[in-house]
Enzyme design. Structure first.
Site, PDB file in Angstrom:
ATOM      1  N   LYS A   1       0.819  -1.207   0.000  1.00  0.00           N
ATOM      2  CA  LYS A   1       0.000   0.000   0.000  1.00  0.00           C
ATOM      3  C   LYS A   1       0.858   1.265   0.000  1.00  0.00           C
ATOM      4  O   LYS A   1       0.462   2.286  -0.551  1.00  0.00           O
ATOM      5  CB  LYS A   1      -0.948   0.011   1.203  1.00  0.00           C
ATOM      6  CG  LYS A   1      -2.109  -0.965   1.054  1.00  0.00           C
ATOM      7  CD  LYS A   1      -3.192  -0.721   2.095  1.00  0.00           C
ATOM      8  CE  LYS A   1      -4.393  -1.603   1.827  1.00  0.00           C
ATOM      9  NZ  LYS A   1      -5.499  -1.346   2.783  1.00  0.00           N
TER      10      LYS A   1
ATOM     11  N   LYS B   1     -11.297  -4.185  -8.115  1.00  0.00           N
ATOM     12  CA  LYS B   1     -11.998  -2.987  -8.600  1.00  0.00           C
ATOM     13  C   LYS B   1     -11.053  -1.803  -8.770  1.00  0.00           C
ATOM     14  O   LYS B   1     -11.446  -0.783  -9.340  1.00  0.00           O
ATOM     15  CB  LYS B   1     -13.145  -2.614  -7.648  1.00  0.00           C
ATOM     16  CG  LYS B   1     -12.731  -2.347  -6.218  1.00  0.00           C
ATOM     17  CD  LYS B   1     -13.945  -2.005  -5.358  1.00  0.00           C
ATOM     18  CE  LYS B   1     -13.596  -1.865  -3.890  1.00  0.00           C
ATOM     19  NZ  LYS B   1     -13.426  -3.143  -3.191  1.00  0.00           N
TER      20      LYS B   1
ATOM     21  N   LYS C   1      -5.409 -11.215  -9.703  1.00  0.00           N
ATOM     22  CA  LYS C   1      -6.681 -11.334  -9.001  1.00  0.00           C
ATOM     23  C   LYS C   1      -7.636 -10.242  -9.472  1.00  0.00           C
ATOM     24  O   LYS C   1      -7.226  -9.119  -9.743  1.00  0.00           O
ATOM     25  CB  LYS C   1      -6.404 -11.177  -7.495  1.00  0.00           C
ATOM     26  CG  LYS C   1      -7.561 -11.503  -6.581  1.00  0.00           C
ATOM     27  CD  LYS C   1      -7.072 -11.413  -5.137  1.00  0.00           C
ATOM     28  CE  LYS C   1      -8.215 -11.512  -4.153  1.00  0.00           C
ATOM     29  NZ  LYS C   1      -7.756 -11.351  -2.766  1.00  0.00           N
TER      30      LYS C   1
END
Length: 336
Positions: free
Chosen positions: A119, A204, A201
């Site tokens: 992140k 969104k 994977k």
């Protein structure tokens, strides 16, 4: 609400950072519903809104997404009157225990977290303290409810290991306080991959909208996305090297229909990708269509949603506050 000795307690959580994908439904939400139907577990379902602000959120979007997620929980089959569904921010004990566990978590443990590294690279302009310490808050989420089991995917294994370490460390320092949770690995289900890059994977956050299916995508858009899904030039519905795109569509079809991969290969033997993709699209529409209709009813009924999350928070607080009171007494805080 004492822990029912005949049932194991499970905490399940999802962040309200946008509409869920088909992958989220198959990998998480559908399993939540199945756990509740089995009636073997005492389940707590949490919408993890505190965790979501480690990445910048538009306040209006966060509020809307949080209500959308609650409505999707209910539309997918969760019974909020049977087991508590609640917002993390509505139970102050999460933040209280999160701080105590911050003080028991070592810097080195947090710096090794792969999700923090991931992140941080994606949000280099907002590497905040919460992003660094949120595994301690995640541990608090679990330990507050004395959870026996925690459903986890591969990417959460590291966080559960830290949770177990913190529970053991605190218990060793102050005597038994927390139940040391075990991982709950759901029955092997399909891992849904990107429709455009089946080596990744489904997410969104992918810039290509054709790579993912949202649970609330219009049904005709779902059909079009599946028609555009990457396959190969073989025109043969089977598994094999270099057939990741076909195998991903087979996984989706299997997840929607319950058919095995072997059965799917037999069903489409001699048929082309056009017929196969249409069958996959129809199977997804058959599952998501009714959920979308129920979602529309729930999202219009704000009073009922409020009833569910208020009741859920009250039931969650009953359990969480007992844990925090015990922790506060053991670390030496004056009882209020």
């Amino acid at each position: 609400m004492e822990n029912n000795e005949s049932k194991k307690r499970i905490l399940s959580a999802i962040q309200p950072t946008g509409v869920l994908t088909l992958g989220n439904y198959v990998g998480a939400l559908r399993n939540f519903v199945q756990l509740q139907k089995e009636d073997k577990y005492e389940c707590f379902y949490m919408i993890a809104d505190l965790h979501s602000i480690t990445v910048k959120q538009e306040p209006k979007d966060l509020r809307n997404n949080s209500l959308d997620l609650l409505a999707l929980f209910l539309a997918s089959g969760l019974d909020g009157e049977k087991d508590p569904i609640f917002y993390q921010s509505h139970v102050p004990a999460h933040s209280q225990l999160g701080w105590v566990l911050d003080c028991f978590t070592y810097f080195g443990e947090l710096s090794r977290m792969t999700q923090f590294k991931d992140k941080s690279s994606k949000h280099a302009d907002n590497i905040n303290a919460g992003l660094f310490t949120y595994p301690s808050l995640m541990a608090a989420d679990i330990l507050l409810y004395q959870a026996d089991l925690v459903p986890i995917g591969k990417d959460q294994k590291q966080h559960l290991e830290l949770t177990r370490d913190l529970a053991t460390r605190f218990n060793h320092t102050y005597s038994d306080t927390f139940k040391v949770p075990e991982p709950y690995i759901p029955k092997v289900g399909a891992k849904i991959m990107s429709l455009q890059n089946p080596l990744q994977k489904m997410s969104k956050s992918d810039p290509n909208e054709n790579s993912y299916i949202l649970m609330l995508d219009p049904l005709d858009r779902i059909v079009n996305k599946i028609k555009r899904a990457v396959t190969d030039s073989d025109a043969c519905v089977k598994r094999g090297e270099g057939k990741e795109g076909v195998e991903n569509l087979m996984s989706i079809y299997s997840a929607m229909t319950g058919k095995t991969m072997d059965e799917i290969e037999v069903e489409f033997d001699g048929k082309g990708y056009g017929d196969f993709k249409m069958a996959v699209a129809e199977s997804v529409v058959a599952v998501l269509g009714p959920i979308q209709e129920k979602y529309k009813d729930y999202i219009k009924n704000k009073d009922y949603l409020e009833k569910i999350y208020r009741s859920g928070a009250e039931r969650a607080m009953y359990v969480a506050n007992k844990t925090v009171s015990k922790v506060n007494r053991k670390v030496g805080f004056i009882r209020p």
